[in-house]
Design a protein around this motif. Structure first.
Motif, PDB file in Angstrom:
ATOM      1  N   ILE A  42      -3.137 -21.907  35.793  1.00 49.55           N
ATOM      2  CA  ILE A  42      -4.273 -20.988  35.996  1.00 49.55           C
ATOM      3  C   ILE A  42      -4.826 -20.505  34.654  1.00 49.55           C
ATOM      4  CG2 ILE A  42      -4.974 -18.750  36.974  1.00 49.55           C
ATOM      5  CD1 ILE A  42      -3.248 -19.377  39.396  1.00 49.55           C
ATOM      6  N   HIS A  70      -5.407 -30.773  39.846  1.00 47.68           N
ATOM      7  CA  HIS A  70      -5.046 -31.212  41.205  1.00 47.68           C
ATOM      8  C   HIS A  70      -3.773 -32.064  41.173  1.00 47.68           C
ATOM      9  CE1 HIS A  70      -7.809 -29.926  44.224  1.00 47.68           C
ATOM     10  NE2 HIS A  70      -8.870 -30.195  43.484  1.00 47.68           N
ATOM     11  N   ASP A 102     -12.586 -25.664  45.027  1.00 46.48           N
ATOM     12  CA  ASP A 102     -11.512 -25.586  46.033  1.00 46.48           C
ATOM     13  C   ASP A 102     -10.114 -25.364  45.477  1.00 46.48           C
ATOM     14  OD1 ASP A 102     -10.942 -28.071  44.972  1.00 46.48           O
ATOM     15  OD2 ASP A 102     -10.956 -29.138  46.884  1.00 46.48           O
TER      16      ASP A 102
HETATM   17 CO1  B1M Z   1     -17.629 -24.234  38.357  1.00 45.50          CO
HETATM   18  N1  B1M Z   1     -18.174 -22.424  37.868  1.00 45.50           N
HETATM   19  N2  B1M Z   1     -19.499 -24.711  38.731  1.00 45.50           N
HETATM   20  N3  B1M Z   1     -16.924 -26.005  38.702  1.00 45.50           N
HETATM   21  N4  B1M Z   1     -15.989 -23.617  37.635  1.00 45.50           N
HETATM   22  C1  B1M Z   1     -17.122 -21.451  37.585  1.00 45.50           C
HETATM   23  C2  B1M Z   1     -16.723 -20.696  38.846  1.00 45.50           C
HETATM   24  C3  B1M Z   1     -17.817 -20.517  36.498  1.00 45.50           C
HETATM   25  C4  B1M Z   1     -17.267 -19.072  36.478  1.00 45.50           C
HETATM   26  C5  B1M Z   1     -17.725 -21.192  35.120  1.00 45.50           C
HETATM   27  C6  B1M Z   1     -18.293 -20.346  34.022  1.00 45.50           C
HETATM   28  O1  B1M Z   1     -19.494 -20.265  33.861  1.00 45.50           O
HETATM   29  N5  B1M Z   1     -17.438 -19.680  33.254  1.00 45.50           N
HETATM   30  C7  B1M Z   1     -19.322 -20.606  36.955  1.00 45.50           C
HETATM   31  C8  B1M Z   1     -19.767 -19.557  37.981  1.00 45.50           C
HETATM   32  C9  B1M Z   1     -20.671 -18.522  37.384  1.00 45.50           C
HETATM   33  C10 B1M Z   1     -21.150 -17.553  38.396  1.00 45.50           C
HETATM   34  O2  B1M Z   1     -21.432 -17.828  39.518  1.00 45.50           O
HETATM   35  N6  B1M Z   1     -21.234 -16.322  37.943  1.00 45.50           N
HETATM   36  C11 B1M Z   1     -19.389 -22.008  37.524  1.00 45.50           C
HETATM   37  C12 B1M Z   1     -20.595 -22.748  37.689  1.00 45.50           C
HETATM   38  C13 B1M Z   1     -21.862 -22.106  37.153  1.00 45.50           C
HETATM   39  C14 B1M Z   1     -20.629 -24.009  38.336  1.00 45.50           C
HETATM   40  C15 B1M Z   1     -21.855 -24.856  38.628  1.00 45.50           C
HETATM   41  C16 B1M Z   1     -23.075 -24.083  39.174  1.00 45.50           C
HETATM   42  C17 B1M Z   1     -22.194 -25.605  37.347  1.00 45.50           C
HETATM   43  C18 B1M Z   1     -23.470 -26.404  37.403  1.00 45.50           C
HETATM   44  O3  B1M Z   1     -23.633 -27.288  38.201  1.00 45.50           O
HETATM   45  N7  B1M Z   1     -24.375 -26.055  36.510  1.00 45.50           N
HETATM   46  C19 B1M Z   1     -21.293 -25.867  39.676  1.00 45.50           C
HETATM   47  C20 B1M Z   1     -21.484 -25.359  41.118  1.00 45.50           C
HETATM   48  C21 B1M Z   1     -21.116 -26.387  42.142  1.00 45.50           C
HETATM   49  C22 B1M Z   1     -21.039 -25.762  43.525  1.00 45.50           C
HETATM   50  O4  B1M Z   1     -20.025 -25.188  43.879  1.00 45.50           O
HETATM   51  N8  B1M Z   1     -22.121 -25.861  44.287  1.00 45.50           N
HETATM   52  C23 B1M Z   1     -19.850 -25.884  39.323  1.00 45.50           C
HETATM   53  C24 B1M Z   1     -19.031 -26.984  39.543  1.00 45.50           C
HETATM   54  C25 B1M Z   1     -17.678 -27.027  39.235  1.00 45.50           C
HETATM   55  C26 B1M Z   1     -16.829 -28.292  39.392  1.00 45.50           C
HETATM   56  C27 B1M Z   1     -17.120 -29.025  40.702  1.00 45.50           C
HETATM   57  C28 B1M Z   1     -17.132 -29.202  38.233  1.00 45.50           C
HETATM   58  C29 B1M Z   1     -15.364 -27.721  39.247  1.00 45.50           C
HETATM   59  C30 B1M Z   1     -14.669 -27.404  40.592  1.00 45.50           C
HETATM   60  C31 B1M Z   1     -13.756 -28.519  41.050  1.00 45.50           C
HETATM   61  C32 B1M Z   1     -12.909 -28.094  42.216  1.00 45.50           C
HETATM   62  O5  B1M Z   1     -12.715 -26.927  42.526  1.00 45.50           O
HETATM   63  N9  B1M Z   1     -12.378 -29.093  42.858  1.00 45.50           N
HETATM   64  C33 B1M Z   1     -15.620 -26.370  38.566  1.00 45.50           C
HETATM   65  C34 B1M Z   1     -14.601 -25.594  37.940  1.00 45.50           C
HETATM   66  C35 B1M Z   1     -13.257 -26.276  37.766  1.00 45.50           C
HETATM   67  C36 B1M Z   1     -14.818 -24.257  37.497  1.00 45.50           C
HETATM   68  C37 B1M Z   1     -13.838 -23.315  36.754  1.00 45.50           C
HETATM   69  C38 B1M Z   1     -13.738 -23.805  35.316  1.00 45.50           C
HETATM   70  C39 B1M Z   1     -12.442 -23.197  37.292  1.00 45.50           C
HETATM   71  C40 B1M Z   1     -12.342 -22.716  38.749  1.00 45.50           C
HETATM   72  C41 B1M Z   1     -10.903 -22.778  39.165  1.00 45.50           C
HETATM   73  O6  B1M Z   1     -10.508 -23.707  39.835  1.00 45.50           O
HETATM   74  N10 B1M Z   1     -10.068 -21.817  38.676  1.00 45.50           N
HETATM   75  C42 B1M Z   1     -14.589 -21.927  36.894  1.00 45.50           C
HETATM   76  C43 B1M Z   1     -14.329 -20.967  35.747  1.00 45.50           C
HETATM   77  C44 B1M Z   1     -13.210 -19.993  36.061  1.00 45.50           C
HETATM   78  O7  B1M Z   1     -12.998 -19.610  37.192  1.00 45.50           O
HETATM   79  N11 B1M Z   1     -12.529 -19.548  35.056  1.00 45.50           N
HETATM   80  C45 B1M Z   1     -15.954 -22.313  37.251  1.00 45.50           C
HETATM   81  C46 B1M Z   1      -8.634 -21.812  38.917  1.00 45.50           C
HETATM   82  C47 B1M Z   1      -8.350 -21.188  40.294  1.00 45.50           C
HETATM   83  C48 B1M Z   1      -6.859 -21.144  40.538  1.00 45.50           C
HETATM   84  O8  B1M Z   1      -8.840 -19.874  40.274  1.00 45.50           O
HETATM   85  O9  B1M Z   1     -10.597 -20.349  42.034  1.00 45.50           O
HETATM   86  O10 B1M Z   1     -10.519 -18.087  40.857  1.00 45.50           O
HETATM   87  P1  B1M Z   1      -9.828 -19.279  41.404  1.00 45.50           P
HETATM   88  O11 B1M Z   1      -8.797 -18.787  42.545  1.00 45.50           O
HETATM   89  C49 B1M Z   1      -7.902 -17.695  42.373  1.00 45.50           C
HETATM   90  C50 B1M Z   1      -8.496 -16.351  42.826  1.00 45.50           C
HETATM   91  O12 B1M Z   1      -9.881 -16.249  42.671  1.00 45.50           O
HETATM   92  C51 B1M Z   1      -8.010 -16.195  44.234  1.00 45.50           C
HETATM   93  O13 B1M Z   1      -6.754 -16.854  44.237  1.00 45.50           O
HETATM   94  C52 B1M Z   1      -6.793 -17.996  43.375  1.00 45.50           C
HETATM   95  C53 B1M Z   1      -5.434 -18.244  42.777  1.00 45.50           C
HETATM   96  O14 B1M Z   1      -4.786 -17.098  42.311  1.00 45.50           O
HETATM   97  N12 B1M Z   1      -8.778 -16.743  45.365  1.00 45.50           N
HETATM   98  C54 B1M Z   1      -8.617 -16.197  46.598  1.00 45.50           C
HETATM   99  C55 B1M Z   1      -9.614 -17.791  45.455  1.00 45.50           C
HETATM  100  N13 B1M Z   1     -10.008 -17.957  46.710  1.00 45.50           N
HETATM  101  C56 B1M Z   1      -9.415 -17.004  47.449  1.00 45.50           C
HETATM  102  C57 B1M Z   1      -9.470 -16.723  48.814  1.00 45.50           C
HETATM  103  C58 B1M Z   1      -8.720 -15.649  49.293  1.00 45.50           C
HETATM  104  C59 B1M Z   1      -7.970 -14.851  48.446  1.00 45.50           C
HETATM  105  C60 B1M Z   1      -7.890 -15.115  47.097  1.00 45.50           C
HETATM  106  O15 B1M Z   1      -8.683 -15.328  50.593  1.00 45.50           O
HETATM  107  C61 B1M Z   1      -9.180 -16.227  51.532  1.00 45.50           C
END
Ligand code: B1M
Length: 224
Positions: A42, A70, A102
């Protein structure tokens, strides 16, 4: 000791085999799957996210990093989902419409399975009618939604509204989460609970199912 550095390097380079090897070595050295996840995966992925925010990397690199993570998670899954006991309850979970992230949702699903919940995972980009169909079919106690984008957070509100309007108001409880989501937001959109991470999601789901009224106020406070 697990640190994010090596995972970060391998995530950035999309080195799937190296991620697997490092994960296996850590497990062999006695590290727990929880620690590898929190301190390794993470934190490394957070750093990848910062690189993206700072325009140091772009979508292709994000994708290869996600693929590498993954691969590592697949090795932790059998450990995190190990459970032998009575079913604790049923949860339908998905990433809301418009959102393709996801990894976090998968982690929540794994943790729930590991703590004895039956999980029906609807995947990514899930519209509200798919949630409704799944509720009709699987009769869950709790519906979980994940959103990683500020632009898809409101889809959670729409989904909760649609599910309630479809007649499930008092039949299911809701939990929401994802990086931009807060306890306050969860409350505003009519969710029963919120969790900032996968481990606390399990606690919140347990509280939601136990239905103890004096515990309910805690469901959002944990997180604001
Ligand atoms: Co995207 N992305 N992404 N991305 N991506 C973020 C989220 C972003 C913060 C990156 C950044 O700018 N720093 C930003 C969002 C900005 C915003 O909205 N304010 C962003 C963006 C902008 C985008 C695109 C729009 C980029 C573009 O196309 N220009 C695009 C959108 C696509 C879409 O969804 N329509 C996009 C695409 C992608 C990829 C597909 C390339 C890829 C995802 C691949 C995949 O998931 N299979 C990706 C990734 C990898 C990220 C970052 C780098 C990592 C996300 C992640 O997996 N984190 C992310 C930056 C970041 O978060 N630091 C970013 C690790 C994961 C374990 O954490 O998902 O937070 P997280 O889950 C945590 C908690 O949040 C919680 O528990 C989890 C584990 O402890 N949690 C829950 C999550 N779901 C929960 C549900 C619950 C309870 C807790 O109850 C049901």
């Amino acid at each position: 000791m697990i640190t994010k550095e090596k995972f970060y390097t391998f995530f950035r380079q999309g080195k799937i085999e190296e991620v697997k090897k490092l994960t296996q070595e850590a497990l062999r050295d006695g590290e727990s799957a929880d620690i590898i996840l929190k301190e390794g995966f993470i934190k490394a992925m957070d750093q990848v996210g910062n690189d993206f925010k700072n325009d140091e990397i772009y979508i292709p690199e994000l994708l290869i990093a996600a693929r590498a993570m993954h691969a590592g998670m697949a090795l932790l899954k059998p450990i995190l989902t190990q459970f032998s006991g009575i079913m604790a309850g049923k949860v339908v979970i998905g990433t809301v419409k418009g959102d393709l992230h996801d990894i976090g949702k998968n982690l929540v699903a794994m943790m729930l399975e590991g703590r004895g919940f039956e999980v029906v995972d609807l995947g990514i980009d899930v519209p509200s009618d798919k949630f409704i169909e799944a509720i009709q079919k699987h009769q869950p106690h709790v519906v979980g939604m994940s959103a990683l984008l500020t632009t898809t957070m409101m889809q959670m509100k729409l989904t909760i509204q649609s599910i309630k309007q479809a007649g499930f108001k008092n039949r299911v409880k809701f939990i929401v989460g994802g990086a931009p989501v807060t306890g306050t937001f969860a409350q505003e959109i009519g969710s029963d609970g919120y969790a900032p991470d996968a481990a606390s999601a399990v606690d919140v789901v347990k509280l939601l199912i136990s239905g103890s009224p004096d515990l309910i106020p805690k469901l959002h406070q944990t997180c604001v």
